[in-house]
Write a protein that holds these residues in place. Structure first.
Motif, PDB file in Angstrom:
ATOM      1  N   ASP A 119       0.875  -1.176   0.000  1.00 35.40           N
ATOM      2  CA  ASP A 119       0.000   0.000   0.000  1.00 35.40           C
ATOM      3  C   ASP A 119       0.907   1.218   0.000  1.00 35.40           C
ATOM      4  O   ASP A 119       1.582   1.508   0.982  1.00 35.40           O
ATOM      5  N   HIS A 159      -4.225   3.340  -2.876  1.00 36.62           N
ATOM      6  CA  HIS A 159      -5.054   3.775  -1.741  1.00 36.62           C
ATOM      7  C   HIS A 159      -5.194   5.306  -1.690  1.00 36.62           C
ATOM      8  O   HIS A 159      -4.724   5.981  -0.770  1.00 36.62           O
ATOM      9  N   VAL A 348       4.257   4.794   4.248  1.00 37.68           N
ATOM     10  CA  VAL A 348       3.589   6.047   4.580  1.00 37.68           C
ATOM     11  C   VAL A 348       4.505   6.875   5.503  1.00 37.68           C
ATOM     12  O   VAL A 348       5.350   6.322   6.209  1.00 37.68           O
TER      13      VAL A 348
HETATM   14  N1  ARG Z   1      -3.722   9.814   1.703  1.00 35.20           N
HETATM   15  C1  ARG Z   1      -2.911   9.702   2.875  1.00 35.20           C
HETATM   16  C2  ARG Z   1      -2.126  10.994   3.104  1.00 35.20           C
HETATM   17  O1  ARG Z   1      -1.857  11.737   2.158  1.00 35.20           O
HETATM   18  C3  ARG Z   1      -1.936   8.555   2.818  1.00 35.20           C
HETATM   19  C4  ARG Z   1      -2.548   7.181   2.680  1.00 35.20           C
HETATM   20  C5  ARG Z   1      -1.662   6.120   3.240  1.00 35.20           C
HETATM   21  N2  ARG Z   1      -2.187   4.787   3.122  1.00 35.20           N
HETATM   22  C6  ARG Z   1      -3.102   4.257   3.937  1.00 35.20           C
HETATM   23  N3  ARG Z   1      -3.523   3.041   3.737  1.00 35.20           N
HETATM   24  N4  ARG Z   1      -3.595   4.939   4.936  1.00 35.20           N
HETATM   25  O2  ARG Z   1      -1.759  11.258   4.230  1.00 35.20           O
END
Ligand code: ARG
Length: 588
Positions: A119, A159, A348
């Protein structure tokens, strides 16, 4: 293939046993004093405690037993009880020859391939990609490639953040700008237009404006909140706007990721998890895991052995809005249903670590995920500017990824034109490849968790520990090979021969370590190990190259063996580069 370290350990285990000691002491490592030895075994020190003897006596006895073995060029016991080893040139050459013919240079691919979800990416729809997303893309792409190279079944998922407040913000701002759109007319009964009510550049203006307004204007923020909630509850006009946002935004995201040579098997987002959120919450309640706390619904995840406070995981806010954790949990429910993964890897920002500790614990506690399933959070640090603060534009704003790539490419193109080695029709392609190598290697040469300084000058340099330097070594080898081919018609099929110099042996030794490096990089989810290895291999090659005039070599047999050796070097570098998502250009 067995690694050299394993082969030495096997030989030493037999020697320990013959000398009357337990085989378990035959632990071998690379020598930390390459000037003295190539490998070492410190087992005699540990054995000394068990057998109440002097370590040097044990080491000497083991050396006596082992010294007949043809794999050792030199083996000796030194005070206070180390065993120092150099391989015989013959053994090493045969080993390198074997890995030259082996699949993936002797890599031991997974015996039981796992299904692995990676992910990464995590782009937010309707917000331009910024440098913060760069690290996830670069590291995640490499993790994906390493897992796949190891023979695992890998599913990568971007994601997207496509379900949160930013959607409500956009809807609210759109209503301010274009109140006459049918989506805002509660009495509208017709079909909504197919055409989006904005272009990508408008969208990119709408979001920041709305975000700023929400910070300054409470009423606006409240409306955005309501709009988000309505969207999440399925309000048709907002769903229609949402679809437009997705349709306009996703091609733009794709273009950006394509430019980075980064790709995903699945383009799913938080919104895809929506249908599973309510059932998940009900399940958590039924299992007695979720309970009310200040109007919200939470799951306790603290454990007795915790050394810091792990707060409860929030699964529903008092207003009923979906939460980040809920969408990640519901996504896991879906992934389990669809793929039964053996391993999850999330790439992340490390500031989200707590979120993932909570999500992983709830997943296991609730039995959504089997106890033995590995859930790995690969949190990365911040990419900083030269001033030490987070990377910004010259004006101090958030740097868009596109601009960052453009800056790097400009610097690279300038350099390429100065050097004047690349034909005009290759300049564009070369610039792209070298620019990407500068960015990706610059990032991946640091351990992911660490912050690092993004330094355009350093990253684009053709010398030092940089991506372009690695590419340059490959280009150099390919150019030698091309000249040889020109002169002799084809490349020789000569075997690797016993090294005659320290630099030749040094290069062979580094080549033997590719497989283990990749296996470690996978086991530890540590792509920087690939970069470290590439740097060592490039150095070893350079040392060899500077000392040997390969094309001018008079002895044709020796020359052929040289050619085989550097050809293998280029192939290994190529494989390593592809594991971090870069490739060498034709010329540089
Ligand atoms: N969209 C989120 C951000 O910009 C990160 C997503 C990370 N992946 C997850 N499965 N939460 O902070």
């Amino acid at each position: 293939m067995k690694s050299i370290i394993e082969l030495i350990a096997d030989a030493l285990a037999a020697a320990f046993e013959k000398a009357g000691y337990d085989r378990k002491f035959a632990m071998v490592t690379l020598s930390n004093r390459p000037d003295l030895a190539e490998y070492q075994c410190n087992g005699a020190m540990a054995a000394a405690k068990q057998y109440h003897k002097k370590p040097i006596d044990i080491a000497s006895a083991v050396v006596t037993e082992a010294s007949g073995n043809a794999m050792f060029g030199e083996i000796g016991a030194v005070m206070p009880g180390f065993i120092n080893i150099r391989l015989s040139a013959r053994f090493l050459a045969d080993y390198v020859e074997e890995l030259r013919g082996a699949d993936k240079f002797g890599l031991n691919t997974a015996e039981n391939p796992e299904t692995i979800i990676v992910d990464f990416g995590g782009a937010n729809v309707a917000k331009p990609l910024h440098v913060g997303h760069l690290r996830s893309a670069v590291i995640g792409e490499s993790v994906k490639r390493i897992c796949r190279y190891m023979g695992h079944h890998v599913i990568s998922d971007i994601h997207m953040g496509d379900w949160g407040l930013q959607m409500g913000l956009i809807i609210t701002e759109l209503q301010v700008r274009k109140p006459d759109l049918p989506y805002f007319d509660p009495d509208f009964r017709g079909e909504y237009p197919k055409e989006a009510p904005f272009t990508i550049s408008e969208l990119e203006d709408i979001y920041p404006t709305a975000s700023k307004k929400a910070k300054e204007d409470e009423a606006f923020a409240e409306r955005a909140h309501e709009a988000t909630l309505k969207l999440q509850q399925g309000y048709a006009p907002y769903r229609a706007i949402w679809k437009h946002i997705m349709a306009v935004s996703i091609p733009d995201l794709r273009k950006n990721y394509d430019n980075l040579n980064v790709s995903f098997d699945l383009w799913r987002g938080e919104s895809d998890a929506a249908p599973d959120m309510e059932p998940l919450i009900e399940d958590l309640e039924k299992k007695g895991l979720a309970h009310e706390s200040d109007g919200a619904l939470v799951v306790d995840v603290a454990e007795e052995t915790d050394t810091r406070k792990i707060p409860p995981c929030l699964v529903r806010k008092s207003d009923g809005a979906a939460l980040y954790a809920t969408s990640d949990l519901a996504t896991i429910v879906q992934r389990e249903r669809e793929f039964h993964p053996d391993r999850y890897i999330y790439v992340v920002d490390k500031r989200q670590e707590m979120h993932f500790i909570q999500v992983f614990r709830v997943s296991k506690k609730a039995g959504i995920v089997k106890p033995e399933t590995k859930m790995i959070f690969l949190g990365f640090g911040t990419m900083n500017g030269k001033d030490g603060g987070p990377f910004k534009t010259r004006e101090g704003g958030v740097m868009r990824l596109e601009y960052l790539i453009r800056d790097i490419d400009d610097a690279v193109e300038k350099k390429i034109r100065e050097k004047n080695k690349v034909p005009e029709n290759e300049i564009e392609d070369t610039t792209k490849k070298v620019g990407l190598a500068a960015i990706k290697y610059g990032d991946l040469s640091n351990q992911a968790t660490k912050d690092y300084v993004f330094d355009v000058d350093r990253f684009t340099s053709f010398e030092g520990n940089t991506g372009p330097h690695i590419q340059y070594m490959v280009v150099r080898i390919r150019s030698i090979l091309a000249k040889y081919r020109e002169q002799f018609g084809s490349l020789p099929e000569a075997a690797i021969r016993p090294a005659e110099s320290a630099t030749e042996k040094g290069l062979q030794l580094v080549l033997t370590r590719f497989a283990q490096t990749v296996e470690n990089a996978f086991a530890e989810t540590a792509p920087h190990k690939i970069c470290q290895y590439m740097a060592e291999l490039a150095d070893a090659f350079n040392g060899f190259y500077l000392e040997n005039n390969i094309l001018g070599e008079k002895d044709p047999e020796r020359q052929k063996a040289f050619i085989s050796l550097i050809r293998l070097t280029a192939d290994v570098l190529d494989a390593a580069m592809s594991l971090i998502g870069i490739e060498a250009p034709e010329h540089m």
